[in-house]
Design a protein around this motif. Structure first.
Motif, mmCIF file in Angstrom:
data_model
loop_
_atom_site.group_PDB
_atom_site.id
_atom_site.type_symbol
_atom_site.label_atom_id
_atom_site.label_comp_id
_atom_site.label_asym_id
_atom_site.label_seq_id
_atom_site.Cartn_x
_atom_site.Cartn_y
_atom_site.Cartn_z
ATOM 1 N N PHE A 1 0.849 -1.180 0.000
ATOM 2 C CA PHE A 1 0.000 0.000 0.000
ATOM 3 C C PHE A 1 0.900 1.251 0.000
ATOM 4 O O PHE A 1 1.784 1.365 -0.839
ATOM 5 N N SER A 2 0.726 2.157 0.942
ATOM 6 C CA SER A 2 1.464 3.424 0.875
ATOM 7 C C SER A 2 2.941 3.307 1.211
ATOM 8 O O SER A 2 3.671 4.297 1.098
ATOM 9 N N MET A 3 3.439 2.136 1.603
ATOM 10 C CA MET A 3 4.888 1.969 1.681
ATOM 11 C C MET A 3 5.508 2.137 0.295
ATOM 12 O O MET A 3 6.701 2.416 0.178
ATOM 13 N N SER A 4 4.678 1.994 -0.751
ATOM 14 C CA SER A 4 5.146 2.253 -2.112
ATOM 15 C C SER A 4 5.688 3.666 -2.250
ATOM 16 O O SER A 4 6.604 3.912 -3.046
ATOM 17 N N LYS A 5 5.138 4.601 -1.498
ATOM 18 C CA LYS A 5 5.605 5.988 -1.568
ATOM 19 C C LYS A 5 7.082 6.093 -1.180
ATOM 20 O O LYS A 5 7.821 6.914 -1.741
ATOM 21 N N SER A 6 7.504 5.275 -0.233
ATOM 22 C CA SER A 6 8.905 5.318 0.192
ATOM 23 C C SER A 6 9.824 4.801 -0.912
ATOM 24 O O SER A 6 10.960 5.264 -1.056
ATOM 25 N N VAL A 7 9.350 3.844 -1.699
ATOM 26 C CA VAL A 7 10.126 3.374 -2.849
ATOM 27 C C VAL A 7 10.217 4.472 -3.894
ATOM 28 O O VAL A 7 11.286 4.711 -4.477
ATOM 29 N N ILE A 8 9.102 5.154 -4.139
ATOM 30 C CA ILE A 8 9.118 6.272 -5.093
ATOM 31 C C ILE A 8 10.074 7.355 -4.607
ATOM 32 O O ILE A 8 10.839 7.934 -5.398
ATOM 33 N N SER A 9 10.080 7.637 -3.313
ATOM 34 C CA SER A 9 11.015 8.620 -2.758
ATOM 35 C C SER A 9 12.450 8.207 -3.022
ATOM 36 O O SER A 9 13.308 9.034 -3.375
ATOM 37 N N THR B 1 7.458 22.227 -6.168
ATOM 38 C CA THR B 1 8.770 21.583 -6.240
ATOM 39 C C THR B 1 8.666 20.090 -5.928
ATOM 40 O O THR B 1 7.665 19.610 -5.383
ATOM 41 N N VAL B 2 9.726 19.359 -6.236
ATOM 42 C CA VAL B 2 9.815 17.948 -5.883
ATOM 43 C C VAL B 2 9.697 17.782 -4.363
ATOM 44 O O VAL B 2 9.005 16.893 -3.871
ATOM 45 N N ASP B 3 10.353 18.647 -3.625
ATOM 46 C CA ASP B 3 10.294 18.582 -2.164
ATOM 47 C C ASP B 3 8.857 18.695 -1.666
ATOM 48 O O ASP B 3 8.444 17.950 -0.768
ATOM 49 N N GLU B 4 8.073 19.589 -2.255
ATOM 50 C CA GLU B 4 6.687 19.778 -1.814
ATOM 51 C C GLU B 4 5.820 18.571 -2.163
ATOM 52 O O GLU B 4 4.917 18.208 -1.398
ATOM 53 N N LEU B 5 6.080 17.931 -3.281
ATOM 54 C CA LEU B 5 5.364 16.705 -3.596
ATOM 55 C C LEU B 5 5.751 15.588 -2.628
ATOM 56 O O LEU B 5 4.892 14.859 -2.125
ATOM 57 N N LEU B 6 7.040 15.451 -2.343
ATOM 58 C CA LEU B 6 7.498 14.418 -1.412
ATOM 59 C C LEU B 6 6.916 14.615 -0.015
ATOM 60 O O LEU B 6 6.612 13.648 0.688
ATOM 61 N N ARG B 7 6.760 15.861 0.384
ATOM 62 C CA ARG B 7 6.292 16.167 1.742
ATOM 63 C C ARG B 7 4.780 16.361 1.835
ATOM 64 O O ARG B 7 4.245 16.628 2.907
ATOM 65 N N TYR C 1 5.622 13.409 9.651
ATOM 66 C CA TYR C 1 5.938 12.967 8.290
ATOM 67 C C TYR C 1 7.135 13.740 7.770
ATOM 68 O O TYR C 1 7.257 14.942 8.022
ATOM 69 N N GLY C 2 8.010 13.018 7.048
ATOM 70 C CA GLY C 2 9.189 13.643 6.465
ATOM 71 C C GLY C 2 9.030 13.821 4.976
ATOM 72 O O GLY C 2 8.101 14.481 4.511
ATOM 73 N N ALA C 3 9.931 13.205 4.195
ATOM 74 C CA ALA C 3 9.873 13.280 2.734
ATOM 75 C C ALA C 3 9.848 11.856 2.192
ATOM 76 O O ALA C 3 10.869 11.300 1.827
ATOM 77 N N GLY C 4 8.675 11.259 2.215
ATOM 78 C CA GLY C 4 8.526 9.875 1.782
ATOM 79 C C GLY C 4 8.544 8.875 2.907
ATOM 80 O O GLY C 4 8.278 7.689 2.688
ATOM 81 N N PHE C 5 8.866 9.300 4.112
ATOM 82 C CA PHE C 5 8.867 8.432 5.294
ATOM 83 C C PHE C 5 8.182 9.158 6.444
ATOM 84 O O PHE C 5 8.231 10.392 6.543
#
Length: 472
Positions: A188-196, A230-236, A388-392
């Protein structure tokens, strides 16, 4: 006109508008609900090899309110065609199709083309092997007790897999019936950490930058306020796009527009990129899957534009170096990885990802992630109340979530990948620990999945073992 009359007119207009919006979203409920079920059952039937009836029961039991409509669902699993069709009251209909090597995709009337898959050549792993080919039983009685408690069954806990790594080696693992060390399971949303992580690799290679506007064609016009995202804003999750929230896993969440994106749209990223702003970029934290579908689109573009290119890139740059060999990336009908919540990997492979972050982004002496990327990923996002951080997710900072977890026994320096209904990869640098837990548990109350107990028990057990070894 009196102020009272004006107030009543405004209140009535607002209420009518909200009612109309709710009615419009309510029309999406059957297809969103059936799309979620079709995708999960397809993925874990044809990729994981799980029994679809057991899987449907465990998944819907973990989602409050789902039983109000699942009784009216008809779920058809065709083992020959390798597809799943789900209908609700004869109104909503969703069809998920399995494609070899690509997992399952929801189709919405289009014909899903086959993909020329990259050759699955066995790449020499850089990360030292974490275990042998056999199941690793708990190495101490304390670890055995920790796993016993994790697999105990209060209502709806349903732990499927636990892997505990200390100093880069598995010291305990256990699986429920029908699941083994090579079984890919939905993160599930652990996929976001792989994308990060994949975004980090593009940053290391100089193909993306963290703090510059993202290269999205739909936002190219400098007069478009989304041009500044920015990429940072999407990650966060601070990009400000009006797509609702992805924090809930319940019947009510089907009304969120982000779920129309995931279960009714062929091109998820295009839908997310078409959303207007509801707040200025960087100002407001709002966790939703649209941010990571856009990041997934960036990866697809950078890799070459096609699903096969993404798979080749991910294998060469991340999965291969880590020895992650039981991984399936799933895609939407447009060929973009569904990086917000559909990646599948074995519990050991999820642990290998955690070990990369424990090793500060280095595997076998080679830097995979940019220097400082791990610290950045765990750095707290302002106003992210869950921590929440940036993908984690993170225990650093002073958020409500971080304080709550620390008060319940988590180490302060822990950070983690988290997926809905009970998926975790927890990294604890001070203890040299990676803990993976996969299952089907309600998100609320927070204690339902038993992870607070698991983390406390494992930290205590491994600390005691270390002290004992030191005493010898």
């Amino acid at each position: 006109m009196t102020r009272r009359k004006l107030f009543l007119i405004l209140a009535a207009s607002t209420a009518f508008g909200a009612l109309a919006l709710s009615a419009a979203r309510a029309r999406d409920v059957p297809e969103v609900a059936t799309g979620f079920v079709a995708n999960v059952i397809c993925s874990e039937t044809f990729v994981s090899g799980l029994d679809p009836r057991r899987n449907l029961s465990e998944t819907t039991d973990a989602m409050p309110g789902a039983g109000l409509i699942t009784w009216a669902m008809d779920t058809e699993v065709d083992l020959d065609r390798r597809d799943v069709t789900v209908t609700l009251f004869g109104l909503g209909r969703s069809h998920a199709v399995y494609r070899e090597g690509m997992g399952c995709t929801l189709e919405h009337g289009e014909t899903l083309a086959g993909t020329a898959l990259p050759s699955a050549e066995r790449q020499a792993a850089l990360l030292p092997e974490i275990a042998g080919p056999e199941l690793v039983p708990p190495q101490t009685p304390q670890l055995a007790a920790a796993l016993d408690r994790a697999f105990a069954e209060p209502p709806f806990r349903r732990t499927r897999a636990v892997v505990v790594m200390k100093d880069g080696r598995i010291v305990a693992e256990r699986y429920s019936d029908g699941i083994g060390i090579d079984t890919p399971l939905l993160g599930f949303s652990m996929s976001k950490s792989v994308i990060s992580a994949l975004i980090g690799i593009l940053v290391r290679e100089g193909r993306l930058t963290r703090d510059q506007p993202v290269p999205i064609a739909a936002w190219r016009n400098p007069d478009d306020p989304r041009h500044a995202i920015t990429v940072d804003e999407l990650l966060r999750h601070t990009a400000g796009l009006a797509l609702g929230s992805s924090l809930q896993a319940s019947l009510a969440s089907v009304l969120e527009p982000v779920n129309r994106m995931k279960f009714m749209e062929s091109d998820m990223a295009a839908f997310a990129e078409s959303a207007p702003l509801e707040s200025a970029p960087g100002r407001v934290w709002n966790y939703h899957d649209g941010n990571y579908l856009i990041l997934s689109h960036l990866i697809r573009n950078a890799a070459g534009g096609h699903a096969a290119d993404v798979m080749r890139f991910a294998r060469e740059k991340l999965f291969g170096p880590l020895g992650m060999r039981n991984v399936v990336m799933q895609f939407d009908a447009a060929g973009t990885p569904e990086g917000s919540g559909a990646m599948m990997a074995s519990a050991r492979d999820w642990a290998r990802l955690g070990q990369l972050y424990l090793n500060d982004g280095v595997a076998g002496g080679k830097r995979i992630l940019p220097e400082g990327w791990v610290k950045y990923s765990a750095s707290p996002t302002p106003n992210a109340w869950v921590g929440y951080g940036a993908g984690f997710w993170t225990n650093l900072g002073d958020s409500f979530g971080a304080r709550f977890r620390v008060e319940h026994g988590w180490p302060r320096d822990a950070f983690f990948a988290k997926g809905t209904i009970g998926q975790y990869v927890i990294i604890v640098p001070s203890q040299h620990l990676v803990i993976v837990r996969l299952g089907r548990s309600p998100n609320m109350p927070p204690e339902a999945d038993g992870v607070f107990d698991l983390v406390r028990d494992v930290v205590t057990a491994t600390s005691a073992s270390a002290r004992l070894a030191g005493g010898n």
